[in-house]
Design an enzyme around this catalytic site. Structure first.
Site, short mmCIF file in Angstrom:
data_model
loop_
_atom_site.label_atom_id
_atom_site.label_comp_id
_atom_site.label_asym_id
_atom_site.label_seq_id
_atom_site.Cartn_x
_atom_site.Cartn_y
_atom_site.Cartn_z
N LYS A 23 2.30 9.81 -3.56
CA LYS A 23 2.03 8.54 -4.25
C LYS A 23 2.61 8.53 -5.67
O LYS A 23 3.24 7.56 -6.11
CB LYS A 23 0.51 8.30 -4.29
CG LYS A 23 0.05 7.23 -5.25
CD LYS A 23 0.56 5.87 -4.85
CE LYS A 23 0.48 4.90 -6.00
NZ LYS A 23 -0.31 3.74 -5.75
N CYS A 26 0.52 0.85 -12.87
CA CYS A 26 0.99 1.89 -11.95
C CYS A 26 2.21 2.62 -12.49
O CYS A 26 2.16 3.79 -12.82
CB CYS A 26 1.32 1.28 -10.60
SG CYS A 26 -0.02 0.28 -9.97
N1 SAJ Z 1 10.46 -3.95 -12.98
C1 SAJ Z 1 11.68 -3.97 -13.64
N2 SAJ Z 1 12.83 -4.01 -12.90
C2 SAJ Z 1 12.80 -4.02 -11.54
C3 SAJ Z 1 11.55 -3.99 -10.88
C4 SAJ Z 1 10.39 -3.96 -11.63
O1 SAJ Z 1 11.76 -3.96 -14.88
O2 SAJ Z 1 13.88 -4.09 -10.95
C5 SAJ Z 1 9.22 -3.90 -13.77
C6 SAJ Z 1 8.30 -5.11 -13.57
O3 SAJ Z 1 8.69 -6.21 -14.35
C7 SAJ Z 1 6.96 -4.54 -14.00
C8 SAJ Z 1 7.05 -3.06 -13.55
O4 SAJ Z 1 8.43 -2.81 -13.33
O5 SAJ Z 1 6.82 -4.56 -15.41
C9 SAJ Z 1 6.26 -2.76 -12.29
O6 SAJ Z 1 6.39 -3.79 -11.31
P1 SAJ Z 1 6.63 -3.52 -9.74
O7 SAJ Z 1 6.70 -4.83 -9.06
O8 SAJ Z 1 7.75 -2.58 -9.57
O9 SAJ Z 1 5.35 -2.68 -9.27
P2 SAJ Z 1 3.75 -2.81 -9.46
O10 SAJ Z 1 3.36 -1.99 -10.64
O11 SAJ Z 1 3.27 -4.20 -9.39
O12 SAJ Z 1 3.28 -2.04 -8.10
C10 SAJ Z 1 3.74 -0.70 -7.86
C11 SAJ Z 1 4.32 -0.62 -6.44
N3 SAJ Z 1 5.05 0.65 -6.29
C12 SAJ Z 1 6.30 0.70 -5.81
O13 SAJ Z 1 6.93 -0.28 -5.51
C13 SAJ Z 1 6.90 2.06 -5.64
C14 SAJ Z 1 3.20 -0.75 -5.42
O14 SAJ Z 1 3.69 -0.58 -4.10
C15 SAJ Z 1 2.11 0.28 -5.70
O15 SAJ Z 1 1.03 0.19 -4.78
C16 SAJ Z 1 1.55 0.00 -7.08
O16 SAJ Z 1 2.64 0.18 -8.01
C17 SAJ Z 1 0.42 0.94 -7.38
O17 SAJ Z 1 -0.75 0.50 -7.32
O18 SAJ Z 1 0.65 2.14 -7.60
#
Ligand code: SAJ
Length: 400
Positions: A204, A258
């Site tokens: 994870k 996360c």
């Molecule tokens: N982000 C970027 N560029 C990207 C993608 C995301 O800057 O190309 C940023 C987003 O704007 C945000 C952050 O990353 O600030 C996180 O967003 P996210 O959509 O990547 O993820 P979370 O935090 O909403 O959810 C993540 C997910 N993990 C993965 O995709 C590996 C989710 O599946 C997990 O269950 C969750 O973390 C968790 O609870 O751990």
């Protein structure tokens, strides 16, 4: 479908959707939260968090009589711990809530029961949960199953992903793994894959660190492109046409509870080896400071500048502000330029929000500098004509 009773500890973003899903699948579920207001809200069939369709599910679960809530655990055959695991001083994992909820269930657990830790946790935490239980109830050693099954759902798509995602299940021993995987197979459509507790824990943490490192690559590239006068979005689009390149998007930093947290659990356990993961965290945090400096430098060109921040949430089309870089940027700009010089537009929060939000039209009318921080849907539709006379800093590519 079953008479099995389930006790879910923690009714937040993971616990509440899980509890209500299980209740509508026929399990008898009791949810526990330390916050009496949360318990009251849920007992009335309402919700305290924003997640599509969750209100309907909770209402159905409560009115069927299969979901109840209180501040105290009850006897059950399955206990699910879904409490927060934040970090504290020096980014050290803070396991206070896991420990407290384990202590709370200890008197209720009986031989044959299954205890599952779903909270994202440092390697070794599931074994620690077991030791706390055996410390309080020595007669249960070898008589109960204890396993880790990390939640992996994406906020905004939780209800679908709870059922469709593959699940990794790891017990403290073979019997625990077996018992826990049998339980998940009863409501998960994805594959349920078995391993050890420690492997499941690291798996994870690695998933979110992998994403954080890849976003750091994109954020670093955005600075490189800026220095070289090359458009970053075009570079990424073109490079991604290579069959083995799939870059993520740069932004104003990385937020949420996360990606900005979990990598620290690895760094904290093995600081001497987690060099790339640590640097990625630093690169992503530094991107936020870079945006702030950039905006202030542009604002400096005006005698009496008004800056509009478009978006405060941590990612597009959600209302969640946890660890949001956009919110940090907005607050730092207000400190530097003055309260009334910085306008915030956040269409996912009510206009009554304490942050004195303004609507998009008003912000575009008044601003000298427009800073796009989150690619929310309404911002994507802004007519480029309206931005012509403004200084535009688009950190998330929303105006492309
Ligand atoms: N982000 C970027 N560029 C990207 C993608 C995301 O800057 O190309 C940023 C987003 O704007 C945000 C952050 O990353 O600030 C996180 O967003 P996210 O959509 O990547 O993820 P979370 O935090 O909403 O959810 C993540 C997910 N993990 C993965 O995709 C590996 C989710 O599946 C997990 O269950 C969750 O973390 C968790 O609870 O751990």
């Amino acid at each position: 479908m079953t008479e099995q009773r389930i006790c879910v500890m923690g009714l937040g973003y993971i616990g509440l959707p899980t509890a209500s899903l299980l209740a509508t699948k026929g399990f008898r579920v009791h949810g526990v939260d330390v916050n009496p207001r949360v318990v009251r809200t849920i007992s009335e069939g309402r919700i305290h968090i924003v997640e599509p369709d969750l209100d309907v599910l909770v209402r159905a679960a409560v009115s069927s009589g299969n979901l109840t809530a209180s501040t105290e655990p009850v006897e059950a055959e399955v206990f699910i711990l879904a409490v927060p695991t934040p970090f504290g001083e020096g980014h050290a994992p803070d396991l206070r809530f896991v420990e407290a909820s384990t202590q709370a269930i200890a008197p209720r657990v009986r031989a044959g029961d299954l205890v599952i830790l779903e909270s994202t946790s440092p390697v070794g935490t599931t074994e620690r949960v077991a030791e706390i239980l055996f410390g309080a109830r020595p007669e249960l050693r070898g008589e109960i199953a204890v396993a880790h099954c990390p939640e992996r759902v994406l906020p905004g798509q939780i209800l679908r992903e709870l059922v469709d995602n593959d699940r990794v299940v790891g017990g403290i021993d073979a019997r625990s793994t077996e018992q826990a995987s049998t339980f998940y197979r009863r409501f998960v459509r994805g594959e349920v894959v078995c391993t050890s507790a420690r492997t499941a824990e690291l798996c994870k943490l690695v998933e979110n660190s992998y994403r954080d490192v890849n976003i750091a690559f994109a954020n670093e590239l955005s600075l490189i492109c800026d220095a070289l006068g090359v458009p970053v979005w075009e570079v990424i689009e073109l490079a991604n046409r290579h069959p083995r390149v799939a870059m993520l998007r740069p932004g104003p930093g990385v937020g949420g509870h996360c990606l900005a947290v979990d990598p620290w659990f690895i760094i904290h356990s093995v600081p001497e080896h987690a060099r790339l993961i640590r640097t990625a965290r630093q690169v992503n945090d530094a991107k936020t400071d870079w945006v702030i400096e950039r905006v202030l430098a542009q604002a400096d060109r005006f005698r009496d500048p008004v800056v509009a921040c478009l978006g405060l949430a941590y990612k597009p089309d959600v209302d969640d502000l946890r660890e949001s870089p956009a919110l940090r940027i907005y607050e730092r700009l207000k400190e530097a330029l003055g309260e009334h010089k910085v306008l915030a537009v956040e269409p996912n929060l009510p206009s009554s929000d304490a942050r004195a939000l303004v609507d998009l039209d008003h912000a575009l009318e008044r601003a000298d500098v427009v800073v796009a921080l989150v690619a929310h849907r309404p911002f994507r539709a802004v007519d480029p004509e309206r931005l012509k006379a403004k200084v535009v800093i688009d950190t998330c590519g929303v105006f492309r």
